[in-house]
Design a protein around this motif. Structure first.
Motif, short mmCIF file in Angstrom:
data_model
loop_
_atom_site.label_atom_id
_atom_site.label_comp_id
_atom_site.label_asym_id
_atom_site.label_seq_id
_atom_site.Cartn_x
_atom_site.Cartn_y
_atom_site.Cartn_z
N UNK A 545 0.83 -1.21 0.00
CA UNK A 545 0.00 0.00 0.00
C UNK A 545 0.86 1.26 0.00
N UNK A 546 1.89 1.22 0.84
CA UNK A 546 2.80 2.37 0.88
C UNK A 546 3.56 2.52 -0.44
N UNK A 547 3.93 1.37 -1.01
CA UNK A 547 4.65 1.42 -2.29
C UNK A 547 3.77 2.03 -3.37
N UNK A 548 2.48 1.64 -3.39
CA UNK A 548 1.56 2.18 -4.40
C UNK A 548 1.35 3.68 -4.20
N UNK A 549 1.28 4.11 -2.94
CA UNK A 549 1.10 5.54 -2.67
C UNK A 549 2.27 6.35 -3.22
N UNK A 550 3.49 5.85 -2.99
CA UNK A 550 4.68 6.55 -3.48
C UNK A 550 4.71 6.56 -5.00
N UNK A 551 4.30 5.42 -5.61
CA UNK A 551 4.31 5.36 -7.07
C UNK A 551 3.30 6.34 -7.67
N UNK A 552 2.15 6.45 -7.04
CA UNK A 552 1.14 7.39 -7.55
C UNK A 552 1.65 8.83 -7.45
N UNK A 553 2.33 9.14 -6.33
CA UNK A 553 2.89 10.47 -6.18
C UNK A 553 3.96 10.74 -7.24
#
Length: 587
Positions: A545-553
């Protein structure tokens, strides 16, 4: 009364005396002419001393032309001590003193001797005149001691010599070169007569360093007659203050240009990074010289365009323009950015084949080049050719060794450097810390860090902190590295933070990684590499989840940067698209 008849023997005696005197005079004239001829062809101090001995034997040392020529040669051949003795051996005239001061004024290393002669004039019964002061003011301008100039100004004023235009011109120039613009302008305004040289002097005072081009322009616009020096002075002033639009306007208005004109506008463009404009000027130059080619090569090199710098050098070769040591140094600097080993060997062979002077600057640049290209043996070989290496050769070699896995050898050279009492600089310690980083000598690295600050008074910069943090990070001492970053006086450096973020990935420390990444996102909002690194840390720990958040940013940053370009890819994963663990650890 009868007429008195002169005895024949008396007539013969008188005629004999006249003949003897005529012969002596003729002989003396011949000796004088011979000595004047010898002085005219004299080109060494040893020959001059031999001629001087003949002058003394012939008792011609008081002959004005002979003594003037003798004094001029002693002054020209840089023998101030003999010149002083020559002036002390007889009763020298003011013209002889003026001649010596004039000659000394042309050689910087003899400026203080010229001042000494002026003081001798002042302390004697002689008085300086309108021929003394111009050369004296030139000497004061070179030394930069405005106090001596002000004292001489007072004497010249009291003696009425400021009425002579050359004296006032030299005084304006002296005040201008000493940075006393107010005094320069005051002398200029009080001049009853002015010429082109007067205006050039006050314009030069304003334009020097580009300090006051507005007032320089006022004087320039009021001039009825302008010389090439006037135009070039304005051009230099605008270049120095960075106003290239006005500099180009002046350049374009010039009806006549010389080498200084072309070189000045060329250097102005290269200094400001406008290399395309510089190239246009360079291509239009009527006669290219090694200096202008070197300026172009240096400009391209300093603006990160090494390939074009190399191309200019090839053009220089094709045109048959001979390179010198300065040119070679700038070419080497450009090649160091390319990092190609073959080009490093090529330029080394070229310098040797062409017989270019291999001074310490050239060899140091070659050591740096081969060190950066990984040619360690060649770098060490070149280093050994420097008889007494200073801080720059040592720093170049230590940095090259440390960067290519020869950390222990780099530290050996640092130890040798200290034994030879060569004071290290900030670049030296970058190499030393890099060596400790690659060899894992953490405790030694920390000692060097303390010594750098305590013993050598060097304040750490971004490169030092990056090396230290990376060294601690590689050793797993992340908390110590993080505390070090927090205590940086001028705020955290991105390079140091980036090194610590990389170490956090290696050791899986997500807590420190998040704090470091937050700082990096603020300092480098456009650097998507920081997002990739943090995302990979989350991925290794399976915090998707954290990885996806960073990727979206990161995706939003890329979209904003490329303004909706179709190059942007979607970095989101669906649950079914998540890579296997072995793949995720390589992300």
């Amino acid at each position: 009364m009868g007429t008195t008849t002169t005895p024949k023997y008396t007539i013969k005696y008188t005629v004999g005396i006249k003949i003897v005197l005529h012969c002596r005079c003729s002989t003396k004239m011949k000796k004088t002419e011979k000595l004047k001829s010898l002085l005219g062809t004299c080109d060494s101090i040893n020959k001059l001393k031999q001629i001087h001995a003949q002058i003394l034997r012939s008792n011609l040392h008081r002959h004005f032309l002979i003594s003037s020529s003798l004094l001029h040669l002693y002054s020209t051949l840089a023998s101030p001590l003999i010149t002083h003795r020559l002036l002390s051996s007889s009763a020298p005239t003011l013209s002889l003193f003026n001649q010596a001061i004039r000659t000394f004024s042309k050689t910087p290393c003899l400026w203080f001797d010229a001042l000494g002669l002026y003081l001798r004039i002042v302390r004697s019964q002689l008085r300086p005149d309108n021929f003394t002061y111009p050369f004296l003011f030139n000497v004061v301008a070179g030394i930069g001691d405005v106090r001596v100039g002000a004292e001489a100004h007072g004497r010249a004023l009291r003696g009425g010599f400021l009425l002579f235009v050359p004296v006032s011109n030299a005084l304006v120039d002296m005040y201008g070169k000493c940075g006393e613009l107010g005094h320069a302008r005051k002398v200029f305004d009080e001049m009853r007569e002015r010429d082109v040289v007067s205006c050039n002097a006050v314009i030069g005072a304003y334009a020097r360093g580009g300090e006051d081009m507005e007032n320089a322009r006022v004087v320039f616009d009021r001039m009825r007659e302008r010389s090439l020096i006037t135009w070039n002075t304005m051009l230099v002033g605008y270049v120095n203050c960075g106003d290239l639009s006005e500099a180009r306007a002046v350049f374009d208005r010039m009806l006549c240009r010389d080498y200084v004109s072309w070189a000045t506008i060329l250097i102005g463009y290269t200094k400001n990074g406008e290399m395309d404009s510089a190239r246009g000027i360079f291509d239009s130059m009527p006669g290219k010289t090694a200096f202008c080619c070197t300026a172009m090569i240096s400009g391209y090199s300093q603006n990160g365009r090494p390939s074009e710098a190399l191309e200019v050098f090839h053009e220089m070769q094709r045109a048959g323009i001979e390179a010198d040591a300065v040119t070679a140094t700038t070419v080497i600097s450009a090649l160091s950015q390319l990092g190609r080993s073959d080009l490093a060997h090529w330029i080394t062979d070229y310098i040797e084949l062409e017989g270019i002077e291999q001074n310490e600057y050239v060899i140091t640049a070659l050591v740096d080049l081969h060190g950066k290209c990984g040619n360690i043996e060649e770098a060490c070989r070149l280093f050994q050719r420097i008889p007494l290496p200073g801080v720059f050769p040592y720093s170049a070699l230590i940095t090259g060794l440390a960067s290519h896995g020869h950390g222990l050898k780099a530290l050996e050279y640092f130890e040798k450097m200290q034994k030879e009492k060569v004071q290290p600089d900030h670049i030296t310690f970058v190499g030393v810390l890099t060596a400790c980083r690659h060899t894992g000598l953490v405790e030694e690295g920390l000692k060097f860090w303390d010594s750098m600050i305590r013993d050598h008074g060097i304040a750490p910069d971004a490169d030092h902190y990056a090396c230290l943090v990376d060294m601690l990070g590689r050793a797993g001492r992340l908390r110590q590295a993080f505390d070090m970053i927090k205590n940086i006086p001028v705020g955290p450096y991105p390079r140091a933070l980036g090194a610590l973020l990389g170490a956090c990935r290696t050791y899986g420390n997500v807590e420190i990684a998040e704090s470091v990444a937050e700082e990096l996102f603020e300092l480098e909002p456009e650097n998507t590499g920081n997002y990739v690194l943090l995302s990979s840390i989350y991925a290794v720990l399976e915090q998707w989840d954290h990885a996806d958040t960073v990727r979206r940013a990161m995706k939003e940053k890329i979209k904003a940067k490329l303004q909706g370009s179709s190059v942007v890819q979607d970095f989101n994963f669906t649950d079914t698209e998540r890579p296997a663990f072995s793949q995720r650890t390589q992300l």
